[in-house]
Design a protein around this motif. Structure first.
Motif, short mmCIF file in Angstrom:
data_model
loop_
_atom_site.label_atom_id
_atom_site.label_comp_id
_atom_site.label_asym_id
_atom_site.label_seq_id
_atom_site.Cartn_x
_atom_site.Cartn_y
_atom_site.Cartn_z
N ILE A 1 0.87 -1.16 0.00
CA ILE A 1 0.00 0.00 0.00
C ILE A 1 0.91 1.23 0.00
O ILE A 1 1.74 1.39 0.89
N ASN A 2 0.75 2.04 -1.01
CA ASN A 2 1.61 3.21 -1.12
C ASN A 2 1.04 4.39 -0.35
O ASN A 2 -0.15 4.66 -0.39
N PHE A 3 1.93 5.07 0.33
CA PHE A 3 1.60 6.27 1.08
C PHE A 3 2.51 7.38 0.57
O PHE A 3 3.57 7.13 0.02
N GLU A 4 2.10 8.61 0.82
CA GLU A 4 2.98 9.72 0.50
C GLU A 4 4.22 9.59 1.38
O GLU A 4 4.16 9.09 2.50
N THR A 5 5.36 10.06 0.88
CA THR A 5 6.62 9.95 1.61
C THR A 5 6.49 10.61 2.98
O THR A 5 6.02 11.74 3.09
N ASP A 6 6.87 9.86 3.99
CA ASP A 6 6.90 10.33 5.38
C ASP A 6 5.53 10.78 5.88
O ASP A 6 5.42 11.59 6.78
N LYS A 7 4.47 10.23 5.27
CA LYS A 7 3.09 10.56 5.68
C LYS A 7 2.27 9.29 5.75
O LYS A 7 2.68 8.24 5.25
N ALA A 8 1.10 9.41 6.36
CA ALA A 8 0.19 8.27 6.46
C ALA A 8 -1.03 8.46 5.57
O ALA A 8 -2.08 7.88 5.81
N THR A 9 -0.89 9.26 4.52
CA THR A 9 -1.98 9.54 3.61
C THR A 9 -2.01 8.48 2.51
O THR A 9 -1.00 8.28 1.82
N LEU A 10 -3.16 7.83 2.34
CA LEU A 10 -3.28 6.83 1.28
C LEU A 10 -3.21 7.47 -0.09
O LEU A 10 -3.80 8.53 -0.31
N GLN A 11 -2.52 6.82 -1.00
CA GLN A 11 -2.54 7.24 -2.40
C GLN A 11 -3.66 6.48 -3.09
O GLN A 11 -4.25 5.55 -2.54
N LYS A 12 -3.96 6.87 -4.33
CA LYS A 12 -5.09 6.30 -5.06
C LYS A 12 -5.02 4.77 -5.16
O LYS A 12 -6.00 4.08 -4.93
N ASP A 13 -3.83 4.23 -5.49
CA ASP A 13 -3.71 2.78 -5.61
C ASP A 13 -3.85 2.09 -4.24
O ASP A 13 -4.34 0.98 -4.14
N GLY A 14 -3.46 2.78 -3.19
CA GLY A 14 -3.65 2.25 -1.84
C GLY A 14 -5.12 2.16 -1.48
O GLY A 14 -5.56 1.21 -0.83
#
Length: 114
Positions: free
Chosen positions: A11-24
């Motif tokens: 699950i991809n997150f923004e670098t150094d963040k816990a925000t989900l990206q679209k594919d996540g």
């Protein structure tokens, strides 16, 4: 889920963040379907990081990312009593943190039946 009751997700997150990206978010949607189709399934959502940065920051980041997934599932209607979130930071690497490719593999979320 494999025969040991575990799944490793990228699950991809923004670098150094816990925000989900679209594919996540798509993966969260798939987990929701799995939980919806298996009413007795309970999952521990376990966050992991590579060894870049401080131990404390990685522990917090991995916990925040696991919580993001857990609360996204709860927000879709999964009973939160069926979920728990844990962060391990860089404590449990799946491979040595000796290359950028390996570090990427260690930045993961695992689902474990409980």
């Amino acid at each position: 889920m494999d025969t040991k009751g575990k799944a490793v997700l990228n699950i991809n997150f923004e670098t150094d963040k816990a925000t989900l990206q679209k594919d996540g978010q798509k993966i969260v949607d798939e987990i929701f379907v799995l939980l919806s189709n298996n009413a007795s399934l309970k999952l521990s959502i376990e966050g992991h990081t590579d060894n870049s940065g401080s131990v404390e920051r990685n522990k917090k980041l991995s916990t925040d990312r696991a919580n993001t997934v857990m609360y996204a599932l709860a927000g879709k209607g999964t009973d939160i009593k069926r979920l728990k979130a844990r962060g391990f930071g860089a404590e449990k690497p799946s491979v040595p943190n000796n290359t950028e490719e390996n570090k990427a593999k260690n930045r993961r979320v695992e689902l474990v039946k409980f």
